[in-house]
Design a protein around this motif. Structure first.
Motif, PDB file in Angstrom:
ATOM      1  N   ARG A   1       3.836   1.655  -1.193  1.00  0.00           N
ATOM      2  CA  ARG A   1       4.424   1.857  -2.524  1.00  0.00           C
ATOM      3  C   ARG A   1       3.412   2.404  -3.515  1.00  0.00           C
ATOM      4  N   GLU A   2       2.133   2.093  -3.321  1.00  0.00           N
ATOM      5  CA  GLU A   2       1.088   2.642  -4.179  1.00  0.00           C
ATOM      6  C   GLU A   2       0.839   4.118  -3.876  1.00  0.00           C
TER       7      GLU A   2
ATOM      8  N   HIS B   1      -5.425   6.126  -2.701  1.00  0.00           N
ATOM      9  CA  HIS B   1      -4.868   5.154  -3.644  1.00  0.00           C
ATOM     10  C   HIS B   1      -5.960   4.470  -4.460  1.00  0.00           C
TER      11      HIS B   1
ATOM     12  N   GLN C   1      -6.584   6.533  -7.714  1.00  0.00           N
ATOM     13  CA  GLN C   1      -5.331   6.836  -8.413  1.00  0.00           C
ATOM     14  C   GLN C   1      -5.560   7.339  -9.836  1.00  0.00           C
TER      15      GLN C   1
ATOM     16  N   LEU D   1       0.830  -1.208   0.000  1.00  0.00           N
ATOM     17  CA  LEU D   1       0.000   0.000   0.000  1.00  0.00           C
ATOM     18  C   LEU D   1       0.867   1.262   0.000  1.00  0.00           C
TER      19      LEU D   1
END
Length: 158
Positions: free
Chosen positions: A41-42, A89, A92, A39
């Protein structure tokens, strides 16, 4: 915030986590940490996008409308945890499009500022005018000698 450095560290920690032995992988904390790293990294590129100079209050209003929740992006409470809480996220694609449009709008905004500066301050916008004496009357008049520089700028700026 150095996003590349943060992302590199997250990848290192994630790799260390994934290299743990099989017994540890069966623990609930392992799955929890793994999901948090994924998560994170997102969300990291998303956080970078939201810090872009092109994002204006109108864009934040659009984001609030999209996530259907109120927040104050200028408050000290608006941090990475808040971005996670808002689950940005999951939006996105919306944020990507919004940021792309915001960057294009900023380019236009900067171009308009430059056009305004040129027309107000730059000597190239001065008209070539001379003061002449009338042959028939004792009055003076002003004659425009050339408009080529003005016409060129009008074409460039339209």
């Amino acid at each position: 915030m150095n996003i590349d450095d943060i992302e590199s560290r997250v990848i290192d920690y994630y790799n260390k986590l994934m290299n743990m032995n099989k017994d540890i992988r069966s623990w609930a904390i392992f799955d929890f940490l793994k999901s948090k790293f994924i998560l994170f990294r997102e969300v990291l590129p998303l956080a970078l996008q939201l810090r872009d100079e092109s994002i204006r209050p109108r864009h934040w209003n659009d984001i609030r409308f999209e996530v259907k929740e109120e927040f104050d992006e200028k408050s000290e409470d608006f941090n990475l945890d808040r971005v996670f809480d808002l689950q940005l996220h999951k939006h996105q694609v919306f944020v990507d499009d919004l940021c792309h449009n915001a960057r294009n709008q900023l380019k236009i905004e900067k171009s308009l500022i430059e056009i305004k500066r040129i027309w107000e301050e730059d000597p190239q916008t001065n008209m070539d005018i001379t003061k002449e004496k009338s042959r028939n009357t004792p009055e003076d008049y002003y004659k425009i000698n050339s408009t080529e520089n003005i016409l060129t700028l009008v074409e460039e700026h339209s």
